[in-house]
Design an enzyme around this catalytic site. Structure first.
Site, PDB file in Angstrom:
ATOM      1  N   HIS A 251      32.570  38.302  32.102  1.00 31.13           N
ATOM      2  CA  HIS A 251      33.093  37.717  33.502  1.00 31.13           C
ATOM      3  C   HIS A 251      31.919  37.629  34.455  1.00 31.13           C
ATOM      4  O   HIS A 251      31.886  38.733  35.244  1.00 31.13           O
ATOM      5  CB  HIS A 251      34.335  38.337  34.048  1.00 31.13           C
ATOM      6  CG  HIS A 251      35.016  37.429  34.659  1.00 31.13           C
ATOM      7  ND1 HIS A 251      36.550  37.677  35.251  1.00 31.13           N
ATOM      8  CD2 HIS A 251      34.547  36.765  35.963  1.00 31.13           C
ATOM      9  CE1 HIS A 251      36.847  36.940  36.334  1.00 31.13           C
ATOM     10  NE2 HIS A 251      35.669  36.499  36.828  1.00 31.13           N
TER      11      HIS A 251
ATOM     12  N   HIS B 172      29.742  35.015  37.103  1.00 34.74           N
ATOM     13  CA  HIS B 172      29.378  33.792  37.664  1.00 34.74           C
ATOM     14  C   HIS B 172      27.799  33.832  37.914  1.00 34.74           C
ATOM     15  O   HIS B 172      27.396  34.714  38.833  1.00 34.74           O
ATOM     16  CB  HIS B 172      30.170  33.516  38.797  1.00 34.74           C
ATOM     17  CG  HIS B 172      31.609  33.490  38.571  1.00 34.74           C
ATOM     18  ND1 HIS B 172      32.395  32.407  38.198  1.00 34.74           N
ATOM     19  CD2 HIS B 172      32.516  34.528  38.684  1.00 34.74           C
ATOM     20  CE1 HIS B 172      33.572  32.671  38.068  1.00 34.74           C
ATOM     21  NE2 HIS B 172      33.822  33.988  38.133  1.00 34.74           N
TER      22      HIS B 172
ATOM     23  N   HIS C  66      40.684  31.889  34.645  1.00 38.17           N
ATOM     24  CA  HIS C  66      41.247  33.194  35.673  1.00 38.17           C
ATOM     25  C   HIS C  66      42.615  32.767  36.175  1.00 38.17           C
ATOM     26  O   HIS C  66      43.149  31.759  36.114  1.00 38.17           O
ATOM     27  CB  HIS C  66      40.220  32.851  37.330  1.00 38.17           C
ATOM     28  CG  HIS C  66      38.793  33.079  37.188  1.00 38.17           C
ATOM     29  ND1 HIS C  66      38.240  32.813  36.092  1.00 38.17           N
ATOM     30  CD2 HIS C  66      38.328  33.814  37.936  1.00 38.17           C
ATOM     31  CE1 HIS C  66      36.726  33.225  36.376  1.00 38.17           C
ATOM     32  NE2 HIS C  66      36.832  33.715  37.617  1.00 38.17           N
TER      33      HIS C  66
ATOM     34  N   GLU D 160      44.756  37.035  39.395  1.00 32.32           N
ATOM     35  CA  GLU D 160      43.862  37.692  40.570  1.00 32.32           C
ATOM     36  C   GLU D 160      44.752  38.143  41.769  1.00 32.32           C
ATOM     37  O   GLU D 160      44.977  39.091  42.041  1.00 32.32           O
ATOM     38  CB  GLU D 160      42.487  37.152  40.442  1.00 32.32           C
ATOM     39  CG  GLU D 160      41.578  37.916  41.497  1.00 32.32           C
ATOM     40  CD  GLU D 160      40.501  37.005  42.088  1.00 32.32           C
ATOM     41  OE1 GLU D 160      39.500  37.648  42.536  1.00 32.32           O
ATOM     42  OE2 GLU D 160      40.254  35.753  41.426  1.00 32.32           O
TER      43      GLU D 160
ATOM     44  N   ASP E 110      31.667  40.267  37.905  1.00 29.19           N
ATOM     45  CA  ASP E 110      32.266  38.744  38.569  1.00 29.19           C
ATOM     46  C   ASP E 110      30.940  38.171  39.225  1.00 29.19           C
ATOM     47  O   ASP E 110      30.223  37.255  38.733  1.00 29.19           O
ATOM     48  CB  ASP E 110      33.285  39.236  39.342  1.00 29.19           C
ATOM     49  CG  ASP E 110      34.285  38.107  39.902  1.00 29.19           C
ATOM     50  OD1 ASP E 110      33.970  36.780  39.348  1.00 29.19           O
ATOM     51  OD2 ASP E 110      35.037  38.193  40.682  1.00 29.19           O
ATOM     52  N   ASP E 111      30.729  38.858  40.555  1.00 30.37           N
ATOM     53  CA  ASP E 111      29.663  38.163  41.332  1.00 30.37           C
ATOM     54  C   ASP E 111      28.990  39.225  42.070  1.00 30.37           C
ATOM     55  O   ASP E 111      29.022  39.744  43.199  1.00 30.37           O
ATOM     56  CB  ASP E 111      30.341  37.306  42.545  1.00 30.37           C
ATOM     57  CG  ASP E 111      31.110  35.946  42.062  1.00 30.37           C
ATOM     58  OD1 ASP E 111      30.431  35.149  41.819  1.00 30.37           O
ATOM     59  OD2 ASP E 111      32.248  36.225  41.720  1.00 30.37           O
TER      60      ASP E 111
END
Length: 338
Positions: free
Chosen positions: A21, A23, A201, A204, A282-283
């Site tokens: 996961h 990005h 997703h 969340e 994630d980011d």
């Protein structure tokens, strides 16, 4: 044949793991953002990388997305996307990542006039040699923006047809609330027909019902985030019984206020319940750390044991879309890393 991990030793005390996961646009460090802005003649509304980094303070998902999309504007050419992916791969290898399945958001680029091929070919150029250079196998996941119309997603999938040999799966991201999975049933059916794997997703910021909907209406094999499943015991029982992988992102959950503090994260309870949980970043440039940083944070804030961290690493390989031979190789490396 030499096994790749002999040529790429792990840093001391770091477990081999998969990241599922991530990005790629969310790995854009301020320094690279400034370098690409300069290369492409773009003025950023920040004086220095430090000033930009201090803007990485978010009250919720939307405030993050606003900055995230603003900064994607520096990505214009194939070389920009190659440089972005390469910078991530170097950092990921140093964090023990042996396999990465990487999301990209084509609509965030085509919507501002960048051709889809520029994005895919630029990213792929870095990824295709990553195994030899970094000991890191990869997959590329085309992610649809859920706050855009479903017709846009269908058009994006059609436009991606010439590049599907470079793409392993489709995903669904961006603002979750008010954009249920059902909206994308048609494009997911088309992606499955095209031979792509399916993730989304869900759970969340959105309700637990979105998780069930992603499984039942989209046919996904893996849920990205999924932390709100804990509010629905029946759903938890189902996810445990079916061993549906959840790609949890602890630092992200705290930075976007889905969880107040890392100490309050439901991850230990999720492990205890028997869920197939994985840990991911994630980011990472926006959320304060890459995947090993998340592992270390969990050990510190929640007292996760070596066995629990090893289980998370094992789960990451079990949940990944690698072939059986690669999975066996990855699990053997983990087992040898005592």
């Amino acid at each position: 044949m030499t096994v790749s991990h002999h040529a790429h030793p792990l840093p001391e005390g770091v477990l081999p793991k998969a990241e599922l996961h991530l990005h790629i646009e969310g790995t854009l460090e301020p320094e690279l953002a400034f370098a690409l802005a300069e290369r492409n003649g773009i003025d950023l509304p920040y004086a220095t990388p430090e000033e930009l980094r201090s803007a990485y303070a978010f009250s919720d998902l939307q405030s993050f997305l606003n900055l995230y999309y603003q900064l994607t504007d520096v990505l214009r050419t194939e070389q920009d996307f190659t440089d972005l992916a390469e910078a991530y791969l170097v950092r990921a290898a140093a964090q023990g990542v042996r396999h990465a399945e990487i999301f990209f958001d084509p609509q965030a680029h085509t919507g501002r006039g960048v051709d889809l091929g520029t994005v895919v070919l630029g990213l792929s150029r870095a990824l295709e040699t990553s195994r030899e250079r970094h000991g890191l196998s990869t997959g590329l996941i085309l992610s649809f923006l859920r706050d855009l119309p479903a017709e846009d997603a269908l058009k994006t999938l059609a436009d991606a047809a010439p590049y599907l040999h470079l793409i392993s799966a489709v995903g669904l991201d961006s603002a979750e609330v008010g954009h249920p999975p059902a909206k994308f049933a048609e494009v997911y059916a088309a992606a499955k027909e095209a031979g792509l794997r399916l993730v989304a997703h869900a759970g969340e910021e959105g309700p637990p019902a979105y998780i069930a909907e992603a499984l039942d209406l989209l046919g996904v094999e893996r849920i990205d985030h999924g932390i709100r499943c804990m509010e629905d015991p029946e759903l938890v029982a189902r996810l445990v019984a079916e061993q549906v992988p959840l790609t949890v992102c602890p630092f992200s959950n705290v930075r976007l206020r889905c969880v107040d503090r890392l100490e309050d994260h439901p991850l230990p309870a999720m492990l205890e319940a028997g869920l197939l949980v994985t840990v991911n970043s994630d980011d990472p440039s926006y959320f304060g750390g890459y995947v090993e940083d998340n592992y270390r944070g969990l050990r510190q804030a929640l007292g996760l044991t070596d066995d629990q961290l090893r289980r998370l690493a094992r789960n990451s390989f079990l949940a990944s879309f690698v072939d059986d031979a690669r999975r066996a190789e990855l699990l053997a490396e983990l087992d040898a890393n005592q």
